[in-house]
Design a protein around this motif. Structure first.
Motif, mmCIF file in Angstrom:
data_model
loop_
_atom_site.group_PDB
_atom_site.id
_atom_site.type_symbol
_atom_site.label_atom_id
_atom_site.label_comp_id
_atom_site.label_asym_id
_atom_site.label_seq_id
_atom_site.Cartn_x
_atom_site.Cartn_y
_atom_site.Cartn_z
ATOM 1 N N LYS A 81 49.015 41.919 61.414
ATOM 2 C CA LYS A 81 48.927 40.535 60.942
ATOM 3 C C LYS A 81 47.586 40.258 60.263
ATOM 4 C CE LYS A 81 52.924 39.371 62.706
ATOM 5 N NZ LYS A 81 54.091 39.104 61.839
ATOM 6 N N PHE A 82 46.622 41.156 60.441
ATOM 7 C CA PHE A 82 45.307 40.987 59.834
ATOM 8 C C PHE A 82 45.082 42.038 58.752
ATOM 9 C CE2 PHE A 82 45.129 38.926 63.880
ATOM 10 C CZ PHE A 82 44.335 37.810 63.671
ATOM 11 N N LYS A 83 46.144 42.370 58.044
ATOM 12 C CA LYS A 83 46.073 43.449 57.060
ATOM 13 C C LYS A 83 45.489 43.014 55.727
ATOM 14 C CE LYS A 83 50.774 42.759 55.221
ATOM 15 N NZ LYS A 83 51.091 41.545 55.984
ATOM 16 N N GLY A 84 45.389 41.719 55.471
ATOM 17 C CA GLY A 84 45.015 41.252 54.143
ATOM 18 C C GLY A 84 43.554 40.954 53.938
ATOM 19 N N PRO A 85 42.811 41.822 53.238
ATOM 20 C CA PRO A 85 41.385 41.560 52.984
ATOM 21 C C PRO A 85 41.143 40.317 52.132
ATOM 22 C CG PRO A 85 41.914 43.870 52.610
ATOM 23 C CD PRO A 85 43.215 43.145 52.765
ATOM 24 N N ARG A 86 42.177 39.822 51.481
ATOM 25 C CA ARG A 86 42.029 38.614 50.664
ATOM 26 C C ARG A 86 42.504 37.361 51.410
ATOM 27 N NH1 ARG A 86 38.821 41.182 47.721
ATOM 28 N NH2 ARG A 86 39.480 42.185 45.779
ATOM 29 N N SER A 87 42.971 37.532 52.645
ATOM 30 C CA SER A 87 43.495 36.387 53.379
ATOM 31 C C SER A 87 42.371 35.448 53.795
ATOM 32 C CB SER A 87 44.287 36.840 54.608
ATOM 33 O OG SER A 87 43.431 37.412 55.569
ATOM 34 N N ARG A 88 42.721 34.212 54.106
ATOM 35 C CA ARG A 88 41.746 33.171 54.414
ATOM 36 C C ARG A 88 40.970 33.466 55.698
ATOM 37 N NH1 ARG A 88 44.468 27.496 54.958
ATOM 38 N NH2 ARG A 88 45.445 28.667 56.657
ATOM 39 N N ASN A 113 54.059 47.261 54.690
ATOM 40 C CA ASN A 113 54.481 47.165 53.291
ATOM 41 C C ASN A 113 53.935 48.290 52.425
ATOM 42 O OD1 ASN A 113 55.827 44.589 53.657
ATOM 43 N ND2 ASN A 113 53.780 43.727 53.879
ATOM 44 N N GLY A 114 53.218 49.227 53.032
ATOM 45 C CA GLY A 114 52.633 50.319 52.267
ATOM 46 C C GLY A 114 51.271 50.686 52.829
ATOM 47 N N VAL A 115 50.712 51.784 52.340
ATOM 48 C CA VAL A 115 49.450 52.284 52.886
ATOM 49 C C VAL A 115 48.295 51.308 52.688
ATOM 50 C CG1 VAL A 115 50.112 54.692 52.653
ATOM 51 C CG2 VAL A 115 48.954 53.553 50.760
ATOM 52 N N GLU A 116 48.420 50.422 51.691
ATOM 53 C CA GLU A 116 47.340 49.465 51.454
ATOM 54 C C GLU A 116 47.135 48.513 52.628
ATOM 55 O OE1 GLU A 116 51.073 47.792 49.442
ATOM 56 O OE2 GLU A 116 50.122 49.738 49.772
ATOM 57 N N ASP A 117 48.146 48.395 53.483
ATOM 58 C CA ASP A 117 48.022 47.511 54.641
ATOM 59 C C ASP A 117 47.126 48.090 55.728
ATOM 60 O OD1 ASP A 117 49.725 45.720 53.450
ATOM 61 O OD2 ASP A 117 51.509 46.409 54.509
ATOM 62 N N LEU A 118 46.837 49.369 55.644
ATOM 63 C CA LEU A 118 46.058 50.018 56.698
ATOM 64 C C LEU A 118 44.592 49.596 56.670
ATOM 65 C CD1 LEU A 118 46.522 52.122 58.966
ATOM 66 C CD2 LEU A 118 45.717 53.870 57.362
ATOM 67 N N PHE A 119 44.064 49.374 55.480
ATOM 68 C CA PHE A 119 42.618 49.131 55.352
ATOM 69 C C PHE A 119 42.167 47.910 56.140
ATOM 70 C CE2 PHE A 119 38.975 47.044 53.464
ATOM 71 C CZ PHE A 119 38.064 48.073 53.354
ATOM 72 N N GLY A 120 42.846 46.772 55.979
ATOM 73 C CA GLY A 120 42.394 45.529 56.583
ATOM 74 C C GLY A 120 42.278 45.607 58.091
ATOM 75 N N GLY A 121 43.304 46.115 58.759
ATOM 76 C CA GLY A 121 43.284 46.213 60.208
ATOM 77 C C GLY A 121 42.224 47.169 60.718
ATOM 78 N N VAL A 122 42.108 48.316 60.072
ATOM 79 C CA VAL A 122 41.114 49.309 60.494
ATOM 80 C C VAL A 122 39.703 48.762 60.298
ATOM 81 C CG1 VAL A 122 40.153 51.594 60.013
ATOM 82 C CG2 VAL A 122 42.626 51.279 60.096
ATOM 83 N N ARG A 133 33.630 49.906 53.872
ATOM 84 C CA ARG A 133 33.500 48.461 54.080
ATOM 85 C C ARG A 133 34.086 47.641 52.932
ATOM 86 N NH1 ARG A 133 29.823 47.092 57.948
ATOM 87 N NH2 ARG A 133 29.354 45.139 56.886
ATOM 88 N N SER A 134 34.214 48.241 51.758
ATOM 89 C CA SER A 134 34.654 47.500 50.574
ATOM 90 C C SER A 134 36.130 47.738 50.279
ATOM 91 C CB SER A 134 33.820 47.908 49.354
ATOM 92 O OG SER A 134 34.389 47.402 48.167
ATOM 93 N N TRP A 135 36.901 46.657 50.256
ATOM 94 C CA TRP A 135 38.323 46.749 49.919
ATOM 95 C C TRP A 135 38.519 47.206 48.469
ATOM 96 C CZ3 TRP A 135 43.163 47.503 50.410
ATOM 97 C CH2 TRP A 135 44.119 46.923 49.573
ATOM 98 N N ASP A 136 37.756 46.662 47.540
ATOM 99 C CA ASP A 136 37.924 47.026 46.131
ATOM 100 C C ASP A 136 37.610 48.502 45.907
ATOM 101 O OD1 ASP A 136 38.697 44.482 45.254
ATOM 102 O OD2 ASP A 136 36.623 43.813 45.096
ATOM 103 N N ARG A 137 36.553 48.981 46.525
ATOM 104 C CA ARG A 137 36.200 50.390 46.355
ATOM 105 C C ARG A 137 37.274 51.290 46.953
ATOM 106 N NH1 ARG A 137 30.501 51.913 48.658
ATOM 107 N NH2 ARG A 137 29.952 50.494 46.943
ATOM 108 N N TRP A 138 37.765 50.927 48.146
ATOM 109 C CA TRP A 138 38.808 51.726 48.793
ATOM 110 C C TRP A 138 40.064 51.764 47.935
ATOM 111 C CZ3 TRP A 138 43.782 50.861 50.294
ATOM 112 C CH2 TRP A 138 44.357 51.811 51.137
ATOM 113 N N ARG A 139 40.463 50.620 47.409
ATOM 114 C CA ARG A 139 41.675 50.554 46.587
ATOM 115 C C ARG A 139 41.531 51.373 45.315
ATOM 116 N NH1 ARG A 139 43.587 44.683 44.835
ATOM 117 N NH2 ARG A 139 41.571 44.851 43.761
ATOM 118 N N TRP A 154 49.642 47.525 42.194
ATOM 119 C CA TRP A 154 48.983 48.772 42.552
ATOM 120 C C TRP A 154 49.966 49.705 43.244
ATOM 121 C CZ3 TRP A 154 43.677 49.769 41.713
ATOM 122 C CH2 TRP A 154 42.941 48.683 41.257
ATOM 123 N N GLN A 155 49.745 50.996 43.081
ATOM 124 C CA GLN A 155 50.595 51.995 43.746
ATOM 125 C C GLN A 155 49.711 53.065 44.375
ATOM 126 O OE1 GLN A 155 53.006 54.928 41.425
ATOM 127 N NE2 GLN A 155 54.731 53.958 42.479
#
Length: 208
Positions: A81-88, A113-122, A133-139, A154-155
């Motif tokens: 539920k905390f997967k979104g680095p852009r969430s409020r 919804n895909g591997v991109e969801d892993l970053f936020g929780g971790v 630490r950076s979502w943009d760099r990781w993506r 993104w894919q």
């Protein structure tokens, strides 16, 4: 310890489970449920019990309103539920929990919804030690931009998932089917008295 869970889980699972398992019965009087109104949540924290359970929606408010609570551990039930680095609530959560040493995330679907969801929780759990630490760099490192329009698409690259799982393996405990045996099924019959209107509809459906 502060435990954050979905509302129904916070109210109906964490405390009740202590009575379902013998090795947890001693925890019954050590848990406070901090859901409900603001005053009720603050009162639950003020009880001073070792474990405070709050629902996801009120987690930030509870942390903000009780800065001196001194939580030594954070457990997030349904970490996805905390997967979104852009969430409020994602960035504020990082700031408010930066001094909590012990962090545990529980999830049955780390990449819903895909591997991109892993970053936020971790990132919430390890403060950037394993995936950065950076979502943009990781993506940019692990995904390819397919559409640079108003809605970016993104894919993940083909080797992303196994690489990421290897990266987080040191902090991950995975329970495989072969590792556990569920308790025997217990069937409990609970008679329910239906209101007359509902009973009429039920009978009509049964006849059909």
């Amino acid at each position: 310890a502060l435990i954050a869970a979905p509302l129904r889980v916070a109210e109906l699972v964490w405390l009740q489970e202590t009575q379902q398992w013998g090795h947890l019965k001693h925890l019954k009087d050590l848990i406070s449920i901090a859901t409900g109104t603001l005053d009720e949540r603050d009162a639950a924290v003020a009880e001073g019990r070792p474990y405070v359970v709050v629902n996801h929606e009120n987690l930030l408010d509870l942390l903000h309103g009780n800065p001196d609570a001194g939580f030594g551990a954070l457990v997030i039930d349904e970490l996805s539920k905390f997967k979104g680095p852009r969430s409020r609530r994602w960035q504020p959560l990082l700031k408010m929990t930066k001094d909590i040493r012990i962090r545990v995330g529980l999830t049955g679907s780390p990449t819903p919804n895909g591997v991109e969801d892993l970053f936020g929780g971790v990132r919430v759990i390890d403060q950037g030690k394993h995936l950065g630490r950076s979502w943009d760099r990781w993506r940019n490192e692990h995904m390819t931009l397919l559409n640079d329009g108003p809605i970016k698409l993104w894919q993940a690259r083909p080797d992303t998932l196994p690489k990421l799982m290897a990266d987080v393996a040191p902090i991950t405990f995975t329970l495989a089917d072969a590792d556990w045996k569920p308790p025997p099924i217990k069937h409990i019959r609970v008679p329910v008295e239906l209101p007359s209107v509902i009973r009429k509809l039920y009978d009509e459906l049964a006849r059909e």
